[in-house]
Scaffold this motif. Structure first.
Motif, PDB file in Angstrom:
ATOM      1  N   ASP A   1     -11.196 -26.756  10.426  1.00  0.00           N
ATOM      2  CA  ASP A   1     -10.920 -28.098   9.916  1.00  0.00           C
ATOM      3  C   ASP A   1      -9.628 -28.095   9.106  1.00  0.00           C
ATOM      4  O   ASP A   1      -9.294 -27.102   8.439  1.00  0.00           O
ATOM      5  N   LEU A   2      -8.910 -29.207   9.158  1.00  0.00           N
ATOM      6  CA  LEU A   2      -7.688 -29.395   8.371  1.00  0.00           C
ATOM      7  C   LEU A   2      -7.990 -30.445   7.318  1.00  0.00           C
ATOM      8  O   LEU A   2      -8.356 -31.581   7.655  1.00  0.00           O
ATOM      9  N   THR A   3      -7.818 -30.078   6.050  1.00  0.00           N
ATOM     10  CA  THR A   3      -8.133 -30.987   4.954  1.00  0.00           C
ATOM     11  C   THR A   3      -6.951 -31.069   4.001  1.00  0.00           C
ATOM     12  O   THR A   3      -6.461 -30.048   3.508  1.00  0.00           O
ATOM     13  N   THR A   4      -6.491 -32.285   3.750  1.00  0.00           N
ATOM     14  CA  THR A   4      -5.404 -32.499   2.802  1.00  0.00           C
ATOM     15  C   THR A   4      -5.415 -33.964   2.400  1.00  0.00           C
ATOM     16  O   THR A   4      -6.058 -34.805   3.050  1.00  0.00           O
ATOM     17  N   ARG A   5      -4.689 -34.279   1.359  1.00  0.00           N
ATOM     18  CA  ARG A   5      -4.624 -35.685   0.942  1.00  0.00           C
ATOM     19  C   ARG A   5      -3.601 -36.457   1.780  1.00  0.00           C
ATOM     20  O   ARG A   5      -3.818 -37.601   2.125  1.00  0.00           O
ATOM     21  N   PHE A   6      -2.465 -35.810   2.094  1.00  0.00           N
ATOM     22  CA  PHE A   6      -1.398 -36.483   2.836  1.00  0.00           C
ATOM     23  C   PHE A   6      -0.881 -35.538   3.909  1.00  0.00           C
ATOM     24  O   PHE A   6      -0.328 -34.488   3.607  1.00  0.00           O
ATOM     25  N   LEU A   7      -1.078 -35.923   5.170  1.00  0.00           N
ATOM     26  CA  LEU A   7      -0.582 -35.157   6.304  1.00  0.00           C
ATOM     27  C   LEU A   7       0.568 -35.917   6.936  1.00  0.00           C
ATOM     28  O   LEU A   7       0.382 -37.008   7.475  1.00  0.00           O
ATOM     29  N   ASP A   8       1.772 -35.350   6.860  1.00  0.00           N
ATOM     30  CA  ASP A   8       2.962 -35.957   7.447  1.00  0.00           C
ATOM     31  C   ASP A   8       3.449 -35.055   8.574  1.00  0.00           C
ATOM     32  O   ASP A   8       4.138 -34.062   8.341  1.00  0.00           O
TER      33      ASP A   8
ATOM     34  N   ASP B   1     -10.309 -22.509   8.364  1.00  0.00           N
ATOM     35  CA  ASP B   1      -9.979 -23.842   7.863  1.00  0.00           C
ATOM     36  C   ASP B   1      -8.651 -23.809   7.117  1.00  0.00           C
ATOM     37  O   ASP B   1      -8.306 -22.809   6.473  1.00  0.00           O
ATOM     38  N   LEU B   2      -7.908 -24.914   7.183  1.00  0.00           N
ATOM     39  CA  LEU B   2      -6.686 -25.086   6.406  1.00  0.00           C
ATOM     40  C   LEU B   2      -6.974 -26.155   5.356  1.00  0.00           C
ATOM     41  O   LEU B   2      -7.269 -27.310   5.699  1.00  0.00           O
ATOM     42  N   VAL B   3      -6.902 -25.771   4.084  1.00  0.00           N
ATOM     43  CA  VAL B   3      -7.203 -26.683   2.987  1.00  0.00           C
ATOM     44  C   VAL B   3      -5.983 -26.745   2.063  1.00  0.00           C
ATOM     45  O   VAL B   3      -5.650 -25.760   1.393  1.00  0.00           O
ATOM     46  N   VAL B   4      -5.319 -27.889   2.043  1.00  0.00           N
ATOM     47  CA  VAL B   4      -4.119 -28.079   1.225  1.00  0.00           C
ATOM     48  C   VAL B   4      -4.375 -29.259   0.296  1.00  0.00           C
ATOM     49  O   VAL B   4      -4.607 -30.385   0.768  1.00  0.00           O
ATOM     50  N   ARG B   5      -4.322 -29.015  -0.979  1.00  0.00           N
ATOM     51  CA  ARG B   5      -4.727 -30.033  -1.956  1.00  0.00           C
ATOM     52  C   ARG B   5      -3.938 -31.335  -1.834  1.00  0.00           C
ATOM     53  O   ARG B   5      -4.517 -32.426  -1.838  1.00  0.00           O
ATOM     54  N   ASP B   6      -2.600 -31.238  -1.720  1.00  0.00           N
ATOM     55  CA  ASP B   6      -1.771 -32.439  -1.809  1.00  0.00           C
ATOM     56  C   ASP B   6      -1.157 -32.867  -0.474  1.00  0.00           C
ATOM     57  O   ASP B   6      -1.508 -33.900   0.068  1.00  0.00           O
ATOM     58  N   VAL B   7      -0.206 -32.071   0.023  1.00  0.00           N
ATOM     59  CA  VAL B   7       0.616 -32.538   1.147  1.00  0.00           C
ATOM     60  C   VAL B   7       0.857 -31.425   2.155  1.00  0.00           C
ATOM     61  O   VAL B   7       1.150 -30.284   1.784  1.00  0.00           O
ATOM     62  N   ILE B   8       0.759 -31.787   3.428  1.00  0.00           N
ATOM     63  CA  ILE B   8       1.227 -30.948   4.524  1.00  0.00           C
ATOM     64  C   ILE B   8       2.340 -31.701   5.231  1.00  0.00           C
ATOM     65  O   ILE B   8       2.155 -32.858   5.619  1.00  0.00           O
ATOM     66  N   GLN B   9       3.499 -31.050   5.379  1.00  0.00           N
ATOM     67  CA  GLN B   9       4.600 -31.664   6.111  1.00  0.00           C
ATOM     68  C   GLN B   9       5.086 -30.736   7.204  1.00  0.00           C
ATOM     69  O   GLN B   9       5.356 -29.553   6.973  1.00  0.00           O
TER      70      GLN B   9
END
Length: 475
Positions: A173-180, A152-160
């Motif tokens: 699973d990919l989990t983050t608040r903002f995926l750009d 799993d990829l878990v990023v608290r804030d942002v993935i860009q």
């Protein structure tokens, strides 16, 4: 442990036979895994260190290095590692890797266990390739290289995602608040859990508008039609907020072209017909019904024409040589939306009006008055006329960037030069940097520089709020 070809490849073949589900799909994102790709790394029967084996497969498709990482996990003893602020030499961590702060990766990094970063994780494609066989956790992820997570990829804030050359591939699973995704290939074979998701190919203006509902205002700009990603990740590094406390009303960029309301009551067809036989209504770039003013311009074609509500502006009279060593005063105005500008210069009884489009077409109108007082009153009239629609600026257009004045001289060989004021420093394309006590002194020096260039035969070519070229780095 040293990898022996005769021992490693049979075990890798067994690993391949056991691959299935999302892990196999993720490994197959760039092609089908095969033993042949791993066997090609060995030269004869000579053994290899794991890091040399991994380095030989990078840069390259994630399929090969991803399959190699899974095979290595099955044969190497897990040993955990603590990482510093950067990884600049190829590294294979056989256990869990932890970074107590942010982590910058500029080379192959293969983690056979979990990767835990207590900050921003960023890479540097194409030099970097990151493979995490286990779970990957961070506060922010900015990736421009090939990046594979088989857990799993878990990023608290942002993935860009950055650039469209490489891929971010996640088997779990990919989990983050903002995926750009931006223009990056982001592929998840599990479930995507993102509160805000901007998909691949999103226009910059649309991204800025959508981001206005959840990112703090300093991180988006409707005029520039972009998100300030550098500032966003710097805020995460410093532990500062990047999200608004509550959802905000979506902001929209006002259109550059005149609106129907602005055109209402104006005889556009009649004005266009008077401007030129080649002019069209679609050439209208600015209109103001309160004054009846209309600007017409066609990039690469129709030169700028300004109808002031009664007549078209034209060069009036033949002004004497601009004998003054410098302008008596200067007013620079930039339209609040779009990229139209006005720069008004007064030389005693002469007023020059430069009008045009950012980094594009410009036209100069010159007017001679009975004396300096009459010319000064005209400057005040023009300044008041455009207040509201235009901003008065000196060195920077708010929210956009530094203001560059480019001058040109033609005669045998075209020559160009330009200058900006950075804070209290005058910077020119000629390589000059002069620092002063304050901005006002730097602006005074700019006037001297402009006067000198006029004496050398240079004329103003454009004003530009986002300078490129030799002065671009100063923005």
């Amino acid at each position: 442990m040293i990898l022996s070809k005769s021992e490693f490849l049979p075990r890798a073949e067994a690993t391949l036979a056991g691959l299935d589900g999302a892990v196999l799909e993720a490994l197959s994102h760039h092609g089908k895994p095969s033993i042949t790709s791993l066997a090609s790394v060995f030269k004869g029967e000579a053994p290899l260190m794991p890091v040399d084996f991994a380095r030989a497969l990078c840069p390259g498709p994630l399929t090969d290095i991803g399959f190699a990482a899974v095979a290595l996990r099955d044969v190497l003893e897990p040993v955990d590692a603590v990482l510093g602020e950067s990884v600049s030499k190829a590294l294979v961590v056989t256990g869990t890797a932890r970074a107590p702060g942010s982590l910058f990766v500029s080379c192959p990094l293969i983690v056979l266990g979990d990767l835990e970063v207590d900050g921003v994780l960023s890479d540097c494609g194409p030099d970097s390739t990151v493979v995490v066989v286990g779970r990957c956790v961070a506060k922010g992820l900015r990736t421009s290289g090939n990046f594979l997570v088989l857990g799993d990829l878990v990023v608290r804030d942002v993935i860009q995602g950055v650039y469209n050359d490489e891929s971010l591939v996640v088997a779990g699973d990919l989990t983050t608040r903002f995926l750009d995704e931006n223009d990056h290939d982001v592929s998840c074979y599990g479930e995507v859990h993102a509160e805000h998701h901007l998909e691949n190919g999103r226009p910059g203006g649309e991204a800025a508008s959508l981001a206005s509902t959840f990112l703090v205002p300093e991180l988006w700009n409707l005029d520039l039609e972009e998100l300030h990603h550098d500032d966003l990740f710097e805020r995460i590094r410093r532990g500062e907020p990047v999200f608004t406390e509550t959802p905000q009303e979506q902001q929209f960029r006002e259109p550059d072209a005149p609106t129907a309301e602005e055109l209402e009551g104006l005889d556009i067809e009649g004005i266009v017909a008077r401007a030129s036989a080649n002019a069209r209504a679609t050439d209208v770039v600015y209109a103001r019904r309160e004054t009846g003013e209309v600007w017409l311009m066609r990039p690469g074609g129709l030169p700028l024409a300004i109808y002031d509500g009664e007549k078209f502006l034209a060069q009036e009279g033949t002004p004497p040589a601009l004998a003054a060593t410098r302008a008596s005063e200067r007013v620079t105005l930039w339209r609040r939306r779009g990229d139209l500008f006005l720069e008004i210069e007064r030389f005693d009884a002469i007023v020059q009006l430069h009008a045009g489009y950012n980094n594009g077409l410009m036209r100069t109108f010159r007017f001679v008055f009975e004396g300096p007082d009459a010319a000064a009153r005209e400057v005040r009239r023009l300044e008041a006329r455009y207040t509201g629609d235009f901003l008065r600026v000196t060195t920077t257009v708010p929210g956009r960037g530094p203001l560059e004045r480019e001058l040109s001289k033609y005669g045998g060989k075209a020559q160009y030069t330009s200058a900006i004021v950075e804070g209290s420093t005058l910077v020119t394309r000629d390589g000059e940097r002069r620092s002063f006590e304050d901005e006002a002194s730097a602006l005074s020096a700019l006037e001297d520089w402009l006067a000198e260039k006029r004496r050398e035969g240079f004329d103003l070519k454009i004003l530009e709020w986002r300078p490129f070229g030799l002065l671009g780095a100063k923005g």
